[in-house]
Design an enzyme around this catalytic site. Structure first.
Site, PDB file in Angstrom:
ATOM      1  N   PHE A  15       0.822  -1.205   0.000  1.00  0.00           N
ATOM      2  CA  PHE A  15       0.000   0.000   0.000  1.00  0.00           C
ATOM      3  C   PHE A  15       0.858   1.259   0.000  1.00  0.00           C
ATOM      4  O   PHE A  15       0.730   2.119   0.875  1.00  0.00           O
ATOM      5  CB  PHE A  15      -0.933  -0.035   1.220  1.00  0.00           C
ATOM      6  CG  PHE A  15      -1.674  -1.341   1.355  1.00  0.00           C
ATOM      7  CD1 PHE A  15      -2.791  -1.606   0.565  1.00  0.00           C
ATOM      8  CD2 PHE A  15      -1.227  -2.325   2.228  1.00  0.00           C
ATOM      9  CE1 PHE A  15      -3.465  -2.819   0.667  1.00  0.00           C
ATOM     10  CE2 PHE A  15      -1.898  -3.543   2.341  1.00  0.00           C
ATOM     11  CZ  PHE A  15      -3.016  -3.794   1.557  1.00  0.00           C
ATOM     12  N   HIS A 138      -4.701   1.155  11.582  1.00  0.00           N
ATOM     13  CA  HIS A 138      -5.321   2.450  11.345  1.00  0.00           C
ATOM     14  C   HIS A 138      -6.584   2.690  12.165  1.00  0.00           C
ATOM     15  O   HIS A 138      -7.361   3.587  11.853  1.00  0.00           O
ATOM     16  CB  HIS A 138      -5.631   2.615   9.846  1.00  0.00           C
ATOM     17  CG  HIS A 138      -4.408   2.943   9.037  1.00  0.00           C
ATOM     18  ND1 HIS A 138      -3.170   3.112   9.595  1.00  0.00           N
ATOM     19  CD2 HIS A 138      -4.245   3.119   7.700  1.00  0.00           C
ATOM     20  CE1 HIS A 138      -2.298   3.388   8.635  1.00  0.00           C
ATOM     21  NE2 HIS A 138      -2.912   3.389   7.474  1.00  0.00           N
TER      22      HIS A 138
HETATM   23  N1  SAH Z   1       3.955  -0.160   4.855  1.00  0.00           N
HETATM   24  C1  SAH Z   1       3.246  -1.227   4.168  1.00  0.00           C
HETATM   25  C2  SAH Z   1       1.767  -1.313   4.542  1.00  0.00           C
HETATM   26  C3  SAH Z   1       1.490  -1.608   5.991  1.00  0.00           C
HETATM   27  S1  SAH Z   1      -0.155  -2.194   6.217  1.00  0.00           S
HETATM   28  C4  SAH Z   1       3.401  -1.079   2.650  1.00  0.00           C
HETATM   29  O1  SAH Z   1       4.177  -0.242   2.187  1.00  0.00           O
HETATM   30  O2  SAH Z   1       2.760  -1.820   1.913  1.00  0.00           O
HETATM   31  C5  SAH Z   1      -0.296  -2.157   7.953  1.00  0.00           C
HETATM   32  C6  SAH Z   1       0.475  -3.251   8.677  1.00  0.00           C
HETATM   33  O3  SAH Z   1       0.386  -2.955  10.070  1.00  0.00           O
HETATM   34  C7  SAH Z   1      -0.069  -4.671   8.502  1.00  0.00           C
HETATM   35  O4  SAH Z   1       0.933  -5.494   7.940  1.00  0.00           O
HETATM   36  C8  SAH Z   1      -0.428  -5.123   9.929  1.00  0.00           C
HETATM   37  O5  SAH Z   1      -0.065  -6.467  10.233  1.00  0.00           O
HETATM   38  C9  SAH Z   1       0.369  -4.184  10.781  1.00  0.00           C
HETATM   39  N2  SAH Z   1      -0.187  -3.948  12.100  1.00  0.00           N
HETATM   40  C10 SAH Z   1      -1.438  -3.540  12.426  1.00  0.00           C
HETATM   41  N3  SAH Z   1      -1.578  -3.418  13.753  1.00  0.00           N
HETATM   42  C11 SAH Z   1      -0.374  -3.740  14.290  1.00  0.00           C
HETATM   43  C12 SAH Z   1       0.126  -3.821  15.634  1.00  0.00           C
HETATM   44  N4  SAH Z   1      -0.638  -3.519  16.687  1.00  0.00           N
HETATM   45  N5  SAH Z   1       1.414  -4.213  15.815  1.00  0.00           N
HETATM   46  C13 SAH Z   1       2.191  -4.533  14.756  1.00  0.00           C
HETATM   47  N6  SAH Z   1       1.778  -4.478  13.475  1.00  0.00           N
HETATM   48  C14 SAH Z   1       0.507  -4.096  13.245  1.00  0.00           C
HETATM   49 MG    MG Z   2      -0.285   3.136   4.495  1.00  0.00          MG
END
Ligand code: SAH
Ligand code: MG
Length: 209
Positions: A15, A138
């Site tokens: 993303f 998020h």
């Molecule tokens: N930076 C990435 C997108 C991240 S998506 C890109 O460039 O594609 C958001 C990520 O946050 C997911 O992989 C999810 O597993 C992680 N995530 C959500 N809540 C979290 C938490 N409490 N601790 C660790 N990771 C978390």
């Molecule tokens: Mg993002």
């Protein structure tokens, strides 16, 4: 950026639009020297390749934190679920794909994967950092936990990068935007750049200092 690496970043599941990934690289070069960087939200390593290539050039380590079980919207049946990214039990697992992508990008000596909940790692963390990229869960609760847990580790002059900041709610969820507003309101940070939904803030000197 190395062309093969850039091609890999562009093709990796994830993303991070290319324009914002390149803005990430450019902004990251403005981080103060001498301290490692932290990314919250690895997923399959798309943004990690952009940030990691800047970290390699700067000679610093990038820690990238994720439990690799996906956010709410990545779970089976949800909008951003990818059926290729599950383990034998059917649970979301982005770690194998991330490791393959990191190896392919030849960034294993620069990027360290930290597998666990961001807020738990942040609680036990004590190393000052020069750059923080927030792109994890998020929900408002998670966005707040990530900001509160990690931003305090930024050195003065350190960069706070926040992804998915949408001032107009029609463009996307609000928690990253709320965190961005909180950071500015606290007067601890000032904005130094913006590209798409990426915001670049810098930690200001302490009041009177
Ligand atoms: N930076 C990435 C997108 C991240 S998506 C890109 O460039 O594609 C958001 C990520 O946050 C997911 O992989 C999810 O597993 C992680 N995530 C959500 N809540 C979290 C938490 N409490 N601790 C660790 N990771 C978390
Ligand atoms: Mg993002």
């Amino acid at each position: 950026m190395d062309p093969a690496r850039l091609a890999l970043a562009r093709s990796a599941p994830g993303f991070m639009p290319d324009e914002e990934g390149l803005a990430l690289v450019e902004a990251a070069h403005g981080a103060p020297p001498g301290h490692p960087w932290v990314e919250v939200g690895t997923y399959c390593g798309k943004s990690t390749i952009y940030l990691g290539s800047a970290a390699e050039e700067r000679g610093v380590v990038l820690f990238t934190v994720d439990h690799h079980r996906g956010s709410e919207e990545n779970q089976p049946g949800q909008l951003y679920h990818d059926p290729r990214l599950v383990d034998v039990e059917g649970r979301v697992d982005t770690l194998p794909t991330f490791r393959a992508i990191l190896a392919g990008a030849r960034l294993e000596d620069t990027v360290v994967a930290v597998v666990g909940r961001s807020e738990v790692v942040a609680t036990h963390w004590s190393t000052p950092i020069a750059l923080l990229f927030l792109d994890g869960g998020h929900s408002q609760r998670q966005a707040d936990l990530d900001f509160d847990g990690w931003a305090r580790h930024l050195v003065v002059g350190g960069l706070l990068l926040i992804h998915d900041v949408f001032p107009d709610p029609r463009d996307g969820g609000r928690p990253p935007y709320e965190v961005y507003c909180r950071a500015l309101r606290s007067r601890t940070f000032e904005e130094v750049g913006a590209t798409g939904s990426l915001r670049v803030l810098r930690r200001r000197p302490h009041a009177g200092g």
